[in-house]
Enzyme design. Sequence first.
Site, PDB file in Angstrom:
ATOM      1  N   HIS A  50       0.820  -1.207   0.000  1.00 34.00           N
ATOM      2  CA  HIS A  50       0.000   0.000   0.000  1.00 34.00           C
ATOM      3  C   HIS A  50       0.857   1.261   0.000  1.00 34.00           C
ATOM      4  O   HIS A  50       0.489   2.270  -0.601  1.00 34.00           O
ATOM      5  CB  HIS A  50      -0.922  -0.011   1.223  1.00 34.00           C
ATOM      6  CG  HIS A  50      -1.968   1.053   1.203  1.00 34.00           C
ATOM      7  ND1 HIS A  50      -3.116   0.959   0.443  1.00 34.00           N
ATOM      8  CD2 HIS A  50      -2.054   2.250   1.845  1.00 34.00           C
ATOM      9  CE1 HIS A  50      -3.853   2.039   0.618  1.00 34.00           C
ATOM     10  NE2 HIS A  50      -3.230   2.843   1.465  1.00 34.00           N
ATOM     11  N   HIS A  96     -10.138   2.501  -0.923  1.00 29.49           N
ATOM     12  CA  HIS A  96     -10.369   2.146   0.479  1.00 29.49           C
ATOM     13  C   HIS A  96     -11.147   0.834   0.496  1.00 29.49           C
ATOM     14  O   HIS A  96     -12.211   0.727   1.096  1.00 29.49           O
ATOM     15  CB  HIS A  96     -11.118   3.261   1.215  1.00 29.49           C
ATOM     16  CG  HIS A  96     -10.385   3.736   2.426  1.00 29.49           C
ATOM     17  ND1 HIS A  96     -10.998   4.024   3.617  1.00 29.49           N
ATOM     18  CD2 HIS A  96      -9.060   3.947   2.645  1.00 29.49           C
ATOM     19  CE1 HIS A  96     -10.105   4.413   4.505  1.00 29.49           C
ATOM     20  NE2 HIS A  96      -8.920   4.375   3.936  1.00 29.49           N
TER      21      HIS A  96
END
Length: 777
Positions: A50, A96
Site C-alpha cells: 500500500h 479504500h
Amino acid sequence: MTAISSAPFSADEIAGEGIKPEEYDAIVERLGRHPNKAELGMFGVMWSEHCCYKNSRPLLSQFPTEGLRILVGPGENAGVVDLGDGLHLAFKVESHNHPSAVEPFQGAATGVGGILRDIFTMGARPIAILNSLRFGDLEQPRTRRLFHGVVSGISHYGNCVGVPTVGGEVAFDPAYNGNPLVNAMALGLMETDEIVKAGASGIGNPVLYVGSTTGRDGMGGASFASAELSDESLDDRPAVQVGDPFLEKSLIEACLEAFKTGAVVAAQDMGAAGLTCSTAEMAAKGGVGVELDLDLIPVRESGMVPYEYLLSESQERMLFVAAAGREQELIDIFHRWGLQAVVAGKIIAEPIVRIFWQGAIAAEIPATALSDNTPIYHRQLPDEPPAYAQQAWQWTIDQLPAATEVGCGDRSWNDLLLTLLDSPTIASKRWVYRQYDHQVQNNTVVLPGAADAAVVRLRPQMGAAALKTSNKGVAATTDCNARYCYLQPYEGAKAAVAEAARNLSCVGAEPLAVTDNLNFGSPEKPIGYWQLAEACRGLSEACREFSTPVTGGNVSLYNETLDSDGKPQPIYPTPVVGMVGLVPNLDRVCGQGFQSVGDRLYLLGLPTQAADDRLSLGGSEYLAIAHQTVAGLPPRIDFDLERRVQAVCRLGIHQGWIRSAHDSAEGGLAVAIAESAIAGSLGARVNLGELVGHRPDWLLFAEGGARILVSVDPAHVAVWEAELQAQIPAAWQAIGTVTEADAGLAIAAGNQPLVQLSVDQLQQTWGGAIERRLAKD
C-alpha cells in the site's frame, strides 16, 4: 544464520507486521541492528504494498508522466494540470477497499476524507468527488448490506464536508462477492500561487502537527490493506479509521489560509501509516531528517505507546514544516478554526527519522530506508497466458443458441433488451446519487446520470483568477470494464482508457490526463502478476496514444477472500481509469438524452455491418447476463479510429450541431439507444441495416468499435455529414430519427422489426432495477 533467527520477536510477530523473513534480514542490514517494536511496526507499514508499491513499482515506471499541461506528476499528494487562464487543477484517485469490506460506512467515508486531504494538501480547494464502486451479486443480503453502508458513508462525508459528489460508476458482479472495491476520486482548483510540495527543507525549521487528535483507530491500516481478507480480518474493525467531516471542513479552510501566508515550507497529510509515513516521506523527499517528540502529540486516548502513536491512522491530521519564526502565526490560524496545532519536532541535517518518547529515543531509522530504499520485487512473467484465459478465448459466437429475427432461443429481443436494462450494472444509479449532495458549491453543470461524464464549472474563489470571467469547465470520469480485464487484461486496460476519453468527448471535453487505481489480487501468484503486468502494459500504451499522461494514483493488491473451502478467490483485475478533460465553453456541453423530435441519429465508429475483432460479443454484458457466460475475446481497441471519432464528436458539440451524445459501452448499441431515449423521455425509430451475414444479437448487443451515438439538429445535417465524410469517411452511419415518446423505441434490421418497446417500459425496467433488489430486505 539469518537475522530473523536471533530476532527479539517471534516469527509470528514479524509476519503479523506483514514482513517476510528476507525483508526482516534487509531491515537488520539497513539498521545494523535488530529493530525495536516501534521500528518493526514502522517498517511493516512503510514496506507494505500500500505504501511502497514493492510489486508494482517496476510496472508503473512504464507509464507516460510528462506533457505540456502537466505541472505535477507522480510522487506528490496529487497530480496538477494547467487549464490555462491561470487555472490549475489538482486531482487523484485512491482506494479504500479493505476497510470498506470490514466496516462499509466508515471505510467509505474515510476514503472520501483521505482523497480530499490529498487535494487540499497541494493548495487546492476541493470542487468535486467521483467514485468507482464494485460490489458482488445484489441478490445476496451481504452485498446489499455493503452497498447500503458504502453509499451512506460516501454521502455522509461528502455532504457534510460540502464538496459535491458529481459522478462515477457502480458495477455489480459475483467476482466481488467477498471483496468490494471503493475507489474515490477528487478534483480541486488551486488557490495558492505556489503548489505546496511534500519535501521538507530548512535545517532547524519547526515541524507542526495540525488537525485532529491521535487515537488508536486505524492501527496498521496500511498493512491491513496489503493482505488478503480472511474471516479474522473481516472482524478487524480497529484497522478501520473513523472520520469527522465537519472537522475536515475546518481543516480545509485552515490549511488553505495557512498556505497563503507563505509560512508553510512543506505539507503532508497523515493517511496510510500516519505519523510514520508523513515524517519519512517529507524527510526522504527533501533529503533531510526529522526529529519528532511523541509527548507533544495531542492524543484522545491515554496510555498510548510509541508503536500506537506511529501506526495510528486517526483521520483529519496533517504535518507541516514551517518557516522558522513563523510557527505561531500558523498555530493561531488553526486554533481560530478550533483545531489542534503544536510544534512537535524539527528538521535536522542528518537524513534520519528520530522519534522521542518520555525523554528517550523510541525509534531511529534512515528516512530513505522507510521511503525510497524499500524492497522491490521483479517477478517473472509466465511464458504464456494462464490456462483460464486461453480456454476462455476459444469461445465463439457459434456456441450461442440459434438466433432469428424473433429472438434467441425462447426469448424475444424485447425481453433480452429489457433483461439487460434490468442488470444493476447498466440500470439507473438514481438510488445512489440521490443520496449525494451533487449541487453544493453551485458549480455542477450536468447532474449525475444525465451525461457520459461529470462537468463542473471552474469558478475560482481566490486570487487573480477569481477576478476574470471564465466560461471554462472541467469534465471527469472513472471507467473500467473489469470483465474485459479478466479475459484479456492488456486489451481490457486499453479499453478503460479509451472509454474514459470517449466519455469526456461525449460532453465536449478534451481529454488531458489520467489518475489510475489498480485493483488486483495477489501479485505473488503467477496469474495475479500476469494480470497486473498485462494491464499496466495496456494502460501505458493507451495513455501514450491518447496523450493523457498519468499524474499518479493508487495500487490496491491482495483483493482476495477465502471461499467456503478455504481457497483464495481474487476479484476481477480492475484497473480503474480516472480521467479529466477541459470543457472550453460551458454553453456547448452535451448530455446523453435525446432532445427534440425529428433530430437525426448517427452512429459514429464502426458501422453496424462491420465484422472484425474491433466489435465483439466476447466479454459482453449480453453474454454474461443473458447467457451466464464469461468467455471470448473482448473487442480490440483501434486507437486511430478512437481518436478520429472522438475528435469529430467534440467538433460537432462545439459547433452546436450535436444535441446529444452517448457512447456505446456495456450492452452495446441497443442499450445505448434505449438509455438516450430514457434520458430524453423520447422515442426513436432506428434501422441497423440488413441481417445478411449477421446475427441480430451481434447488431444489437456487440460491444466495442469506438462507437458514439449522436443526435443532430436536422438544420445542420448537410454540414455535419460533410464533416463526417471528411474526417471519418468509412466510420459513420445514419441510423434513424428521434420520435415522440408515444411512438416508443423501434429498432429494425432492414425490413425486419427486432425491438418494439414503449418508453414507459424502458424507464420502469431501467429506473427501478436496483430499488427492486434492495426491497428484498
